[in-house]
Scaffold this active site. Structure first.
Site, short mmCIF file in Angstrom:
data_model
loop_
_atom_site.label_atom_id
_atom_site.label_comp_id
_atom_site.label_asym_id
_atom_site.label_seq_id
_atom_site.Cartn_x
_atom_site.Cartn_y
_atom_site.Cartn_z
N ASP A 76 20.25 63.01 79.38
CA ASP A 76 19.71 61.43 79.99
C ASP A 76 19.43 60.64 78.69
OD1 ASP A 76 19.44 59.72 82.00
OD2 ASP A 76 17.42 59.70 81.77
N HIS A 91 20.99 57.67 73.99
CA HIS A 91 20.45 56.55 73.35
C HIS A 91 19.73 56.96 71.91
CE1 HIS A 91 20.81 54.53 76.91
NE2 HIS A 91 19.97 55.28 77.87
#
Ligand code: NAP
Length: 484
Positions: free
Chosen positions: A235, A240
């Site tokens: 996730d 990111h």
């Protein structure tokens, strides 16, 4: 400071999933703010699409309430809002069926910029791409925007890329990682490549180590069933944190231009060493009197999914040989904080007494809260009493230094959507980048599964499991404090 909002060309933006949570909270309020700033030409339209029973009037009411809820009161001007709502249309359609596609074709214009935002689950990416093509809706220069998660491993990412590539060329595909739209992330590039001061020191000879932290105070709450199949590694780290690592570590691209930047990021992902088992710590939060545990939030009983991960990485290239990168991210942490910290080495020889307090310079680049940068420098403590040294931050919180305009800077989504309309892919991930990031991530996750690895439990609102602190302690280093 002079505002420099450059209007974009007329466009039709279709939001598949235009009634979903992401559209309501981020995309539509962001578009309203661009309208308010005068960035949209009169001839720009936004077309929501979803299966729900709605018409254009109903959609305008839906969007009005989204704007009122997610845009600050100060910016909610009724006249401006009314003119924004006039841009909106709604088409009821099923991404996997036949219903609605001819209606969409009738609405979308061919002779202007066309952008199709796939704000739906990844299983719908292929079917939508196919229907845009077979119904002759998307012209040759149309752009499509796809949301994360882009696959859950390398094989699924490759399959998604292949399903999009059947109907769209790479230059038409915009894979969003909203971290890349953050002001500070772009400032990292301005800092590195627009100044002479830092880049000569930005290497293993002068940098002791680099830390990247993305900490959240929230738990998984309503997203439990999605999150439990994913975990912090898929996730957050694969996308990111990997993007932040690449921008921090990459070589200077020859130009600030899409492929030049993405080539350099890809080289970093490919230069990452595999991570040793004891250089990575997984965690899962406990509950307390006030908040539920991960297991209660995820409603899965005996899940071993991680809500926290910390790791030590090495990049095998000339610039970074021997300089570790420490990454950590977690939910239910002590504070909400995202930052990149570059810790420089101490001066090779001290001319001062050992107990004067000299330490190393530290540059921290804050994504949140209070986007900005600070550089810790050593100075003489003012006053009498000889040469005593102290560290002081040269702080540049953008909102303080640059005034209201910086505080009001467009958020990541609005910036990225305007980049799509302009046709600028610099801040979007290329297909091979995403696949390479999964190729690096997959063996780590497979190793956990093969070993039956269980995450270490940590207290809510803490800094994660004890073992994560040890990851740096054993190297004689420590994490930057996570502020509450
Ligand atoms: P969501 O709230 O479940 O909304 C899904 C949207 O898709 C709704 O408008 C839904 O409307 C529409 N939809 C579903 N099936 C459809 C179909 N067969 N044909 C046409 N429309 C269909 O999801 P979300 O949270 O907005 O997330 C959208 C995407 O963004 C997901 O891939 C998610 O992972 C990603 N994302 C979300 C966030 C976030 O903060 N929410 C953050 C990052 C990434 P109908 O049911 O009426 O069709």
């Amino acid at each position: 400071m002079v505002s420099r909002v450059i209007p974009v060309d007329p466009f039709d933006l279709v939001i598949f999933g235009g009634t979903g949570d992401l559209a309501r909270r981020k995309i539509l309020p962001g578009l309203y703010r661009r309208h308010l700033d005068g960035q949209m030409p009169d001839d720009a339209r936004i077309i929501g699409a979803a299966r729900g029973d709605m018409d254009t009037d109903g959609y305008r009411t839906f969007v009005e309430s989204a704007v009122r809820e997610f845009v600050s009161k100060k910016k909610c001007n009724p006249k401006v809002l009314k003119s924004f709502l006039e841009r909106l249309r709604f088409v009821q359609l099923d991404a996997t069926g036949k219903q609605g596609w001819t209606d969409l074709k009738d609405v979308v214009r061919q002779d202007i910029v066309q952008a199709f935002y796939f704000s739906v689950g990844p299983s719908l990416f292929g079917p939508i791409a196919e229907r845009l093509h077979t119904h002759g809706i998307a012209g040759p220069t149309a752009r499509i925007v796809v949301e994360k998660p882009f696959g859950h491993d390398e094989a699924s990412a490759r399959a998604l890329n292949a399903s999009l590539a059947k109907h769209f060329d790479e230059y038409q595909i915009y894979r969003i990682d909203h971290y890349l739209g953050k002001e500070t992330v772009q400032n990292l590039m301005a800092l590195r490549f627009g100044n002479m001061l830092f880049e000569p020191l930005w290497n293993a000879q002068y940098v002791d180590h680099i830390q990247i932290t993305v900490a959240e105070t929230v738990g998984v709450e309503g997203r439990g069933s999605y999150y439990d199949k994913s975990g912090a590694m898929r996730d957050m780290v694969q996308n990111h944190l990997m993007q932040l690592l690449c921008l921090t570590a990459m070589e200077p691209p020859s130009k600030f231009e899409p492929n030049a930047v993405r080539d350099e990021k890809l080289k970093i992902i490919r230069a990452l060493d595999p991570v040793a088992t004891d250089d990575i710590v997984r965690g899962q939060y406990r509950g307390n009197d006030d908040v539920a545990s991960y297991l209660e939030d995820a409603e899965t009983g005996a899940s071993t999914t991680e809500s926290f991960v910390a790791m030590k990485l090495q990049i095998s290239n000339w610039r970074w040989n021997g300089t570790p990168f420490y990454l950590r991210t977690g939910k239910r942490m002590r504070g909400r904080m995202s930052e990149i910290v570059v810790r420089f080495k101490e001066p090779p020889h001290s001319i001062f007494d050992e107990d004067t307090g000299q330490s190393a310079n530290e540059l921290s680049i804050r994504l949140q809260p209070n986007e900005g940068m600070d550089l810790k420098v050593t100075i003489k403590e003012p006053g009498l009493g000889g040469m005593r040294l102290i560290d002081v931050p040269l702080d540049m919180t953008f909102a303080d230094a640059l005034g209201e305009e910086a505080a009001d800077a467009p958020d990541a989504y609005e910036r990225l959507i305007m980049d799509v309309i302009r046709g600028n892919q610099t801040l979007f991930m290329r297909g091979d980048e995403v696949e390479a990031a999964w190729a690096w991530t997959d063996p780590i996750i497979a190793g956990w599964q093969d070993r039956g690895d269980k995450p270490k439990l940590y207290d809510p609102f803490s800094t994660g499991p004890e073992e994560a602190l040890m990851l740096l302690h054993k190297d004689g280093r420590r994490w930057r404090e996570i502020r509450e």
